[in-house]
Scaffold this motif. Structure first.
Motif, short mmCIF file in Angstrom:
data_model
loop_
_atom_site.label_atom_id
_atom_site.label_comp_id
_atom_site.label_asym_id
_atom_site.label_seq_id
_atom_site.Cartn_x
_atom_site.Cartn_y
_atom_site.Cartn_z
N ILE A 170 0.82 -1.22 0.00
CA ILE A 170 0.00 0.00 0.00
C ILE A 170 0.86 1.27 0.00
N VAL A 171 2.12 1.18 0.46
CA VAL A 171 2.97 2.36 0.52
C VAL A 171 3.35 2.85 -0.88
N PRO A 172 3.94 2.01 -1.75
CA PRO A 172 4.25 2.51 -3.10
C PRO A 172 3.01 2.85 -3.91
N ILE A 173 1.89 2.13 -3.67
CA ILE A 173 0.64 2.47 -4.36
C ILE A 173 0.18 3.86 -3.95
N ALA A 174 0.26 4.15 -2.64
CA ALA A 174 -0.14 5.46 -2.14
C ALA A 174 0.77 6.55 -2.70
N LEU A 175 2.07 6.27 -2.82
CA LEU A 175 3.00 7.24 -3.39
C LEU A 175 2.68 7.51 -4.86
N ALA A 176 2.35 6.44 -5.61
CA ALA A 176 2.02 6.62 -7.02
C ALA A 176 0.75 7.46 -7.17
N LEU A 177 -0.26 7.17 -6.35
CA LEU A 177 -1.51 7.94 -6.41
C LEU A 177 -1.27 9.39 -6.01
N ALA A 178 -0.40 9.60 -5.01
CA ALA A 178 -0.11 10.96 -4.55
C ALA A 178 0.58 11.78 -5.64
N THR A 179 1.58 11.17 -6.30
CA THR A 179 2.28 11.89 -7.37
C THR A 179 1.36 12.15 -8.55
N TYR A 180 0.47 11.21 -8.83
CA TYR A 180 -0.52 11.41 -9.91
C TYR A 180 -1.42 12.59 -9.57
N TYR A 181 -1.90 12.65 -8.32
CA TYR A 181 -2.81 13.71 -7.91
C TYR A 181 -2.11 15.07 -7.94
N ILE A 182 -0.87 15.11 -7.49
CA ILE A 182 -0.12 16.37 -7.50
C ILE A 182 0.04 16.88 -8.93
N ASN A 183 0.37 15.96 -9.86
CA ASN A 183 0.50 16.35 -11.26
C ASN A 183 -0.84 16.77 -11.84
N PHE A 184 -1.91 16.08 -11.45
CA PHE A 184 -3.24 16.42 -11.94
C PHE A 184 -3.63 17.83 -11.53
N ARG A 185 -3.43 18.16 -10.25
CA ARG A 185 -3.74 19.50 -9.77
C ARG A 185 -2.87 20.55 -10.44
N TYR A 186 -1.60 20.21 -10.64
CA TYR A 186 -0.66 21.14 -11.27
C TYR A 186 -1.10 21.46 -12.70
N LEU A 187 -1.45 20.42 -13.46
CA LEU A 187 -1.88 20.63 -14.85
C LEU A 187 -3.21 21.35 -14.93
N LYS A 188 -4.16 20.90 -14.12
CA LYS A 188 -5.52 21.46 -14.18
C LYS A 188 -5.52 22.95 -13.85
#
Length: 489
Positions: free
Chosen positions: A209-227
């Motif tokens: 769950i730790v690397p999965i959470a990190l992947a989701l977190a980086t995805y969300y950060i990029n999503f907010r940055y782009l949006k």
């Protein structure tokens, strides 16, 4: 909506003015991609046995875990240079009823299918199959494989945030070198500290769950940055910089070529990518230290010919292969004016000629390793002046890809096309072949003389060659203008 985005980019690819060359590049890259993936499969299968042979008393999964930190950092550095971010021309879409979140999700989702992500899978999946074959429990191997893929995605989205940021590159490279040095000289047990952390992903399946959470977190950060940056007026505000002027009065002695030389010199000094070409060329003067004086290369005269062509012609190759793409932002304006194209190309040839002479003068100290080195470098410099300069200008007539000079110089592949791959054969391969043939058939002196004579003959035919190249540019004029107007998307 995703289907429409894919359709638009598909049409953009086929309707591009450089479609033919883009297709060739993609076919070549597909071949090397398939080769790389097959090599990774082979390495993944052999990795278990390699680790078992090197560390017979340790479990392969344990030893691999100790080096995963270096893999993560090296992967980030590799992607920094090589991975091209999946961007698209979104400005026309921002005025349409399309959700910004859909555009951001498409860009990020598309990057998840990058060949760089697949490369890691083709390494770890065979490795896990071998582990299962040797009796490792599925309940541990399965979550570990998921963890590796999550880490790959995390690296992918972190690269979005740091890509083409020079400070981020310095931090990554510095961290990798420092950690490796601390571990190599046994000052700090880096592997012993991080090894158990990565091994915990195998030993405790719940940790997936730790690397999965990190992947989701980086995805969300990029999503907010782009949006938050998908607005039409986001690109309207331009950076203001203090202008630095220089009259470059000494260039007036070159007559009609002076305005073009001034333009080139100012462009080289004021822009990151062109300025980087100068510093890279100066650094490669020391390239010969790797080979000169080494016993295994002392008798390999063709290798010394390679060094001579490469060192004296490094600026010729790095800068010359993108002529006239360096001027792509204002090339159409230049071609609409009463500007003599012959003088434009002659100024480029003069600038590159000066660079060849300067680079040869800087290689003169290599005479310390023998007069043969100086003679070969002199012959290679003459060949570059007489032959490779017209060749590089001729291939420049096939350039149709735009270059944005304000972009980062590191890992920037703008303007690269099939031309840059093909140009290696005549510029680097042909003189080495000529030198090698005459060296083995006759002698070193004959090879040096022949290479020098070819360069002198080419220099004597300079005007005729430039006239022919000028006509080539005229016939390609409108295709180049159309290509330079297209911005990469």
């Amino acid at each position: 909506m995703f289907k429409r985005f894919v359709s638009l980019q598909w049409k953009s690819f086929f309707r591009s003015s450089s479609f033919g060359k883009s297709l060739i590049i993609k076919l070549v890259m597909l071949f090397f991609g398939l080769y790389m993936l097959s090599a990774m499969v082979g390495l993944g299968i052999a990795l278990y046995f390699i680790l078992k042979k090197i560390f017979p008393d340790q479990a392969p999964i344990w030893m691999l875990s100790q080096y995963l930190l270096y893999w993560v950092l090296a992967e980030l550095l590799f992607r920094y240079f090589m991975q091209k971010l999946p961007v698209m021309d979104i400005k026309p879409m921002l005025s349409m009823p399309i959700k910004k979140s859909s555009i951001a999700h498409y860009i990020l989702g598309r990057s998840g299918f990058s060949v760089y992500n697949l490369t890691a899978l083709f390494l770890f999946v065979p490795f896990c199959i071998v582990l299962l074959y040797h009796g490792y429990p599925v309940v541990n191997v399965g979550p570990w494989l998921v963890s590796m893929f999550a880490l790959v995605l995390c690296i992918n989205y972190v690269n979005f945030l740091v890509n083409k940021n020079d400070k981020a590159f310095a931090i990554l490279a510095g961290t990798l070198l420092i950690l490796f040095a601390l571990d190599y000289f046994q000052w700090v047990p880096v592997r012993e500290f991080f090894g158990p952390i990565f091994h915990g992903l195998y030993q405790y399946p719940i940790m997936v769950i730790v690397p999965i959470a990190l992947a989701l977190a980086t995805y969300y950060i990029n999503f907010r940055y782009l949006k938050n940056r998908l607005f039409l007026d986001a690109s309207l505000k331009t950076k203001s910089k203090e202008a630095k002027t220089s009259d470059l009065a000494w260039t007036k002695r070159f007559g009609d070529m002076a305005p073009f030389l001034q333009l080139d010199l100012k462009m080289i000094w004021r822009n990151k990518r062109t300025r980087a070409q100068v510093f890279i060329s100066l650094l490669f003067v020391f390239y010969g230290l790797i080979f000169y004086g080494q016993d295994q290369f002392a008798s390999m005269m063709p290798m010394l010919a390679f060094l001579g062509i490469f060192m004296t012609g490094i600026f010729l190759t790095n800068f010359g292969q993108f002529i006239p793409a360096w001027d792509s932002s204002y090339y159409s304006m230049m071609m609409s004016q009463n500007i003599p194209l012959r003088k434009y190309l002659e100024s480029k040839a003069t600038l590159i000629s000066v660079s060849v002479v300067v680079m040869f003068l800087l290689t003169i100290p290599y005479v310390y390793f023998g007069w043969d080195a100086l003679a070969i470098n002199f012959a290679c410099a003459l060949y570059n002046l007489g032959v490779n300069i017209p060749v590089i200008l001729f291939f420049g007539s096939f350039n149709k890809k735009r270059i944005e000079l304000d972009k980062s110089a590191i890992g920037n592949m703008q303007g690269t096309s099939a031309t840059q791959f093909l140009i290696i054969l005549p510029v680097l391969g042909l003189p080495i072949l000529i030198f090698t043939v005459f060296y083995y058939l006759i002698s070193l002196e004959a090879a040096v003389i022949i290479l020098s004579l070819i360069g002198i003959i080419g220099f004597a035919l300079k005007n005729r060659l430039l006239d022919a190249i000028t006509e080539k540019y005229r016939t390609k004029k409108y295709g180049m203008i159309a290509g330079f107007k297209e911005k990469e998307g």
